[in-house]
Design an enzyme around this catalytic site. Structure first.
Site, PDB file in Angstrom:
ATOM      1  N   SER A 122      -3.372   0.881  -4.756  1.00  0.00           N
ATOM      2  CA  SER A 122      -2.720  -0.312  -4.187  1.00  0.00           C
ATOM      3  C   SER A 122      -3.712  -1.450  -4.025  1.00  0.00           C
ATOM      4  O   SER A 122      -3.395  -2.480  -3.424  1.00  0.00           O
ATOM      5  CB  SER A 122      -2.118   0.031  -2.817  1.00  0.00           C
ATOM      6  OG  SER A 122      -3.165   0.377  -1.919  1.00  0.00           O
ATOM      7  N   GLU A 133      -6.219   8.937   0.287  1.00  0.00           N
ATOM      8  CA  GLU A 133      -6.513   7.495   0.258  1.00  0.00           C
ATOM      9  C   GLU A 133      -7.421   7.093  -0.892  1.00  0.00           C
ATOM     10  O   GLU A 133      -7.182   6.064  -1.532  1.00  0.00           O
ATOM     11  CB  GLU A 133      -7.163   7.051   1.562  1.00  0.00           C
ATOM     12  CG  GLU A 133      -6.217   6.912   2.729  1.00  0.00           C
ATOM     13  CD  GLU A 133      -5.056   5.946   2.469  1.00  0.00           C
ATOM     14  OE1 GLU A 133      -3.972   6.226   2.967  1.00  0.00           O
ATOM     15  OE2 GLU A 133      -5.222   4.948   1.751  1.00  0.00           O
ATOM     16  N   HIS A 190       1.076   5.171  -1.951  1.00  0.00           N
ATOM     17  CA  HIS A 190       1.444   6.501  -1.431  1.00  0.00           C
ATOM     18  C   HIS A 190       2.729   7.069  -2.032  1.00  0.00           C
ATOM     19  O   HIS A 190       2.742   8.214  -2.488  1.00  0.00           O
ATOM     20  CB  HIS A 190       1.613   6.426   0.093  1.00  0.00           C
ATOM     21  CG  HIS A 190       0.325   6.373   0.851  1.00  0.00           C
ATOM     22  ND1 HIS A 190      -0.569   7.418   0.860  1.00  0.00           N
ATOM     23  CD2 HIS A 190      -0.233   5.398   1.612  1.00  0.00           C
ATOM     24  CE1 HIS A 190      -1.618   7.095   1.606  1.00  0.00           C
ATOM     25  NE2 HIS A 190      -1.438   5.864   2.070  1.00  0.00           N
ATOM     26  N   HIS A 247       0.850  -1.202   0.000  1.00  0.00           N
ATOM     27  CA  HIS A 247       0.000   0.000   0.000  1.00  0.00           C
ATOM     28  C   HIS A 247       0.882   1.247   0.000  1.00  0.00           C
ATOM     29  O   HIS A 247       0.666   2.189  -0.754  1.00  0.00           O
ATOM     30  CB  HIS A 247      -0.891  -0.029   1.237  1.00  0.00           C
ATOM     31  CG  HIS A 247      -1.660   1.231   1.477  1.00  0.00           C
ATOM     32  ND1 HIS A 247      -2.737   1.607   0.707  1.00  0.00           N
ATOM     33  CD2 HIS A 247      -1.487   2.219   2.384  1.00  0.00           C
ATOM     34  CE1 HIS A 247      -3.209   2.758   1.149  1.00  0.00           C
ATOM     35  NE2 HIS A 247      -2.463   3.152   2.165  1.00  0.00           N
TER      36      HIS A 247
END
Ligand SMILES: Cc1ccnc(-n2c(S)nc3sc(C)c(C)c3c2=O)c1
Ligand SMILES: [Fe+3]
Length: 330
Positions: free
Chosen positions: A252, A233, A187, A182
């Site tokens: 992700s 997010e 990110h 993730h």
């Protein structure tokens, strides 16, 4: 005027502690909500003692990190690398049609400079140094879920708290919590983009208003955390007349990335006044996403929105001393 921590100004006396210098983030080291070993009963790895021991070991290594030291290296096992490989292959196939242009621009550079390959899990230290050259962002290892406040305060210093463990091999395409896939596939690529980095830091400098005494600060913080969720997010953006994904949770997650661009979910224009009070769920695909016109536009909108939050003082980040300065709004 700047109220530095050593003035006797009454306001400064009433502000509860929050990190003023980047090195203050070391104090979060022991503050995670759960240490990563106690997995929820529904966690895919809950009944796997080998996995739990591995999580505990990676948590212990992460605890040793201090600001200024190189990030710890994790020797990933062939099984962990295979899990990464499944995720890497699935997502790389979707990026050309689903990822925003900023992600598509930087991903080849991560492959070239940071060892992003399906048969290799990149090390946080390598990625952190690359990020530092791009936008001044750096990574720090974290042992589990930080509170929103601590996590968002870190972003005010352009520090992203990153996990180093990987999800359980039994469910490569699902994780109930952030993991290294993730962080590195979702990110890190966006934190290489200057406009996105600005947007992230601006929003989280505002979080300091969330560390004030009055109750309003908690609701302010909650509003800013909700904006975080629907942007960093789960954010969508309009690019060249099409809608693309920029949120890490989408970039992700193979399933949700596909789902987010279908006509199933509702897509609303990003508007901090509405976004900040929208409810969300973390365990399923979102029924609603917010579409930003651009990161510059989103940053401007958040700045305007922040003026409506009750903040007796505003803060400024001093990149030379890597510290937060409290400015008196009076
Ligand atoms: C605001 C804040 C503070 C700490 N962690 C987070 N955070 C982040 S960055 N990514 C993810 S992906 C996922 C499945 C969860 C649960 C999760 C998460 O909780 C967010
Ligand atoms: Fe995340």
């Amino acid at each position: 005027k700047v109220i530095s921590s050593n003035t006797t100004h009454t306001l400064a006396d009433h502000i509860p502690w929050f990190p003023r210098k980047k090195s203050d983030l070391d104090t979060f080291a022991d503050k995670v909500l759960e240490m990563g070993e106690e997995l929820d009963s529904d966690h895919p790895g809950a009944k796997d003692p080998v996995y739990r021991a591995r999580r505990a070991e990676i948590t212990r290594v992460a605890k040793t990190h201090r600001h200024g030291l190189p990030l710890p290296t994790i020797e990933y096992t062939p099984e962990e690398i295979a899990t990464w490989g499944v995720i890497f292959r699935n997502l790389v196939a979707l990026y050309p049609t689903h990822a925003c242009k900023e992600h598509q621009y930087v991903f080849p550079l991560l492959i070239q400079n940071c060892g992003y390959r399906e048969d290799n899990i990149p090390q946080l230290e390598t990625v952190s140094r690359f990020l530092k050259d791009c936008t001044g962002f750096t990574l720090r290892p974290v042992m589990g879920l930080l509170t929103s406040r601590d996590f968002l305060n870190g972003l005010a210093f352009r520090v992203f708290h990153s996990t180093q463990y990987i999800r359980h091999h039994s469910k490569p395409l699902y994780t109930p919590e952030p993991d290294v896939c993730h962080e590195l596939l979702g990110h890190a690529p966006l934190f290489c983009d200057p406009d996105f980095a600005d947007f992230s830091q601006v929003k989280n400098l505002l979080c300091y208003s969330g560390s004030r005494i009055s109750g309003a600060s908690d609701s302010d913080l909650e509003k800013l955390a909700t904006i975080y969720w629907f942007t960093v997010e789960f954010g969508l953006c309009r690019q060249g007349g099409e809608i693309k994904a920029y949120g890490a949770g989408l970039l992700s997650s193979f399933g949700e990335l596909e789902y987010s661009l279908t006509d199933k979910p509702e897509k609303l224009p990003f508007d901090p006044y509405k976004t900040s009070v929208q409810s969300y769920i973390v365990t399923e695909y979102q029924p609603i996403y917010f579409v930003a016109e651009s990161f510059k536009d989103a940053k401007q909108k958040v700045r305007e929105f922040a003026k409506t939050l009750n903040r007796p003082f505003s803060i400024r980040y001093n990149p030379y001393t890597e510290s937060i300065e409290v400015l008196d709004n009076q």
